[in-house]
Design an enzyme around this catalytic site. Structure first.
Site, short mmCIF file in Angstrom:
data_model
loop_
_atom_site.label_atom_id
_atom_site.label_comp_id
_atom_site.label_asym_id
_atom_site.label_seq_id
_atom_site.Cartn_x
_atom_site.Cartn_y
_atom_site.Cartn_z
N ARG A 124 0.83 -1.12 0.14
CA ARG A 124 -0.06 -0.01 -0.13
C ARG A 124 0.92 1.24 0.01
NH1 ARG A 124 -5.05 0.07 -1.22
NH2 ARG A 124 -5.65 1.63 0.44
N LEU B 274 1.54 4.69 1.20
CA LEU B 274 1.17 5.53 2.37
C LEU B 274 0.88 6.97 2.12
CD1 LEU B 274 3.58 3.85 4.76
CD2 LEU B 274 1.10 3.47 4.95
N HIS C 42 13.19 -2.61 -0.42
CA HIS C 42 12.89 -2.51 -1.90
C HIS C 42 13.53 -3.52 -2.68
CE1 HIS C 42 10.91 -0.97 -5.45
NE2 HIS C 42 12.10 -0.76 -5.74
#
Ligand code: GAR
Length: 191
Positions: free
Chosen positions: A91, A93, A109
Site C-alpha cells: 500500500r 502511504l 525494496h
C-alpha cells in the site's frame, strides 16, 4: 538497554518478516504484525513466533486511505510501537502516516535505489541490461521509494537470469540486509 518495539506491516507471504523474527536480538523486538490482507501467510509466521498479528483490511475503508491509516496509527500507538518496518506491504502511504512516523518508518525494496522504484523491478533491471542488481533498505518519505538509504546489498546479474531467478537471489540478500539495517536504526534511536 531496552529493546525498541517494532511493528512489521505485511501484505503477503512474509519471508522478510520471518528474517526479522529470526534475527531478533538485543536492539529490537517484533511486538506486532499488521496485515492489510486477511489470510496473509505472514500472519501464520507471527502466530508461530507468539507475536500478536492483526488484520486491518484496507478494503473495508473504500477509497478513504487516510481513515485506514488513522486506525493503523492508533493501533501502533496502543501497542507502544517505536519503529514501523514495511515488509512486502503493498500500500502506498499518505503524507499523514509518513509524517507521523518520519524517521521511524522503514521499507525494503527489491532494487538498487534510486534505480527502479515501484513494481516489476527484476524485469526492469533485466530490460535495462544492468550488470548488478540487489535490494535497498530506506526510510520512507512521501515520494515512493525515495527516502534516505540505510543499506544496500548487491549481486551480479548473470546472462541466463530471468525475473524469477533474480527475485530468488535478491530475496536471499533481503533476508540478510533487513535485520541488520533495522538493528542499526533501533540502536541509533536509543541515543
Ligand atoms: C520482497 O521482495 C520485498 O522487497 C518486496 O516484496 C517482497 C515481499 O516478500 N517489496 C516491495 O516490492 C515493496 N515495494 P515477503 O512478503 O516474502 O517478505
Amino acid at each position: 538497554m531496552s529493546k525498541k518495539r517494532v511493528a512489521v506491516l505485511i501484505s503477503g507471504r512474509g519471508t522478510n518478516l520471518q528474517a526479522l523474527l529470526d534475527a531478533e536480538q538485543e536492539a529490537y523486538e517484533i511486538a506486532l504484525v499488521v496485515s492489510n490482507v486477511p489470510g496473509a501467510e505472514g500472519l501464520n509466521r507471527a502466530r508461530a513466533a507468539n507475536v500478536e498479528g492483526i488484520v486491518l483490511d484496507h478494503k473495508s475503508y473504500g477509497q478513504n486511505r487516510e481513515a485506514f491509516e488513522r486506525d493503523l496509527d492508533a493501533l501502533l500507538i496502543q501497542h507502544n510501537i517505536e519503529i514501523v518496518a514495511l515488509a512486502g506491504f503493498m500500500r502506498v502511504l499518505t503524507p499523514f502516516f509518513v509524517r507521523a512516523w518520519a524517521g521511524r518508518l522503514i521499507n525494503i525494496h527489491p532494487s538498487l535505489l534510486p534505480k527502479f522504484p515501484g513494481t516489476k523491478t527484476h524485469q526492469r533491471a533485466l530490460e535495462a541490461g544492468e550488470s548488478e542488481h540487489g535490494c535497498t533498505v530506506h526510510l520512507v518519505v512521501e515520494e515512493v521509494d525515495a527516502g534516505e538509504i540505510l543499506g544496500q546489498a548487491k549481486m551480479p546479474v548473470e546472462p541466463a537470469d530471468t525475473p524469477e531467478t533474480l527475485a530468488t537471489r535478491v530475496l536471499i540478500l533481503e533476508h540478510d540486509l533487513y535485520p541488520r539495517c533495522l538493528a542499526d536504526l533501533a540502536r541509533a534511536l536509543r541515543k
